[in-house]
Scaffold this active site. Sequence first.
Site, mmCIF file in Angstrom:
data_model
loop_
_atom_site.group_PDB
_atom_site.id
_atom_site.type_symbol
_atom_site.label_atom_id
_atom_site.label_comp_id
_atom_site.label_asym_id
_atom_site.label_seq_id
_atom_site.Cartn_x
_atom_site.Cartn_y
_atom_site.Cartn_z
ATOM 1 N N ASN A 242 0.828 -1.199 0.000
ATOM 2 C CA ASN A 242 0.000 0.000 0.000
ATOM 3 C C ASN A 242 0.866 1.254 0.000
ATOM 4 O OD1 ASN A 242 -0.090 -1.276 2.850
ATOM 5 N ND2 ASN A 242 -0.854 0.753 3.360
ATOM 6 N N ASP A 243 0.753 2.154 0.956
ATOM 7 C CA ASP A 243 1.274 3.514 0.855
ATOM 8 C C ASP A 243 2.742 3.598 0.418
ATOM 9 O OD1 ASP A 243 -1.100 3.578 2.230
ATOM 10 O OD2 ASP A 243 -0.324 4.662 3.957
#
Length: 458
Positions: free
Chosen positions: A24-25
């Site tokens: 993710n991020d």
Amino acid sequence: MQIKHLTDHHRTAYHFQAPSNWMNDPNGLVQWKGNYHLFYQYHPHGPLFGKIHWGHAMSADLLHWTHLPIALSPTDGGPDEDGCWSGCMVNNQGTATIVYSGNAHGRQLPCVATSQDEDLRTWHKYAGNPVVADWPAELDIVEFRDHCVWQEGEMWYQVIGSGFKGVGGAALLYRSPDLLQWEYLQPLCVGNKDESGIMWECPDFFPLGDKHVLTVSSIPDGLVYYFIGTYQNATFTPESQGLLDGGKHFYAPQSIRDDQGRRLMFGWLREGRDDTDLLQAGWAGAMSLPRILSLQSGDTLAIEPAPEIEQLRLRRRTVEPRSITDQQTVVEQLFTNALEITLDIDSHTATGCGLVLRDSAYPEESISISLRETGLSIEANNGRTRQEPEQYPLAPGRHTLRIFLDGSVLEVFIDARACLTERFYHSAPRRLSLDLFARDGEAILHQLDVWEMATIWQ
């Protein structure tokens, strides 16, 4: 990269992805000793969100990435034993320093790690973590995590993502002489819960032109907002705001100023399918294309893909300017779903116009990008379930779209000042064609170019 993924047509050819499993991020984005480094939230043990580590990749050209060993892993019994969550990296007098959120027992607190390596492979966690033991007791907040750190003179400053109960999202401002001892100052910015959510994740704060920009990722609406304003004496005064991306698949962006003086940004492209599909695929998540941010006249944000992407262009198809009525096929025999399309079109007297991508092997599947009286709309139809269209307000008239199709990713840059991102999951490409259309009138095509794109993976 695992062999089973190389033939997965939903994976990307020219967007960055982890070798496998969940990502993710973007984190710790930095240009260090001539190379770009992209760290990212990573679960190495499966394609669903779990005990998060920091993945790591390095690139000399923003295009081709070398996967490096995991940078940060949870420490049993430590303040990050349940996960090394999002953060950033700074250069502290030649020492690469990460400030990240250590997750333990449902709470996230700021932690620090450093590296002396040339290519940032090995990291050492500060023995005194967490460097902020708790959030300010006087604040009635909903969450407390994610970091953006910068230096002013001899002092370090950071904002931490948060939100005030019943009020809205907030970015909390701290300062420190050494990155280890932090003093809470005040909120840098507070939002309205009805306009930008109850909690702000992944704040990013930076100068742009003669202004400053704050970007925040909002809970619960899943959108990324930006605020443009003035910053002086540790006080930020927002003057305008907007959406960084019109879609809900772009989230948690992070930016840096690179050695060319550009404000360079990556964001996480979330999946649009359920856990059963992710488990079967064995991977989840991608990064956006690198985006360049700048400030236009009138203090509005300009967003464009990094020009390095043009180096990946292969065979080109060009459609001559023409009048469009009804629907007509203008490009055929495309055998890849890694494409860049530039469309300069004027709706003129039509109530709607745009393009449709189809595959003759799967006639029930299509991607439609439409300019309507209400704005730009992206609609992906897989013939089984119909997704809610992604939409962006846009006045009728002449517009230029740069469209990047890559596996299950679609990024549409609008007039170099906005972006709309979509995820979709069609069958493997066989023979794609591109139609132009106009409804209830005439549209004018000024330019249409289509490039097949090279892969960045060996």
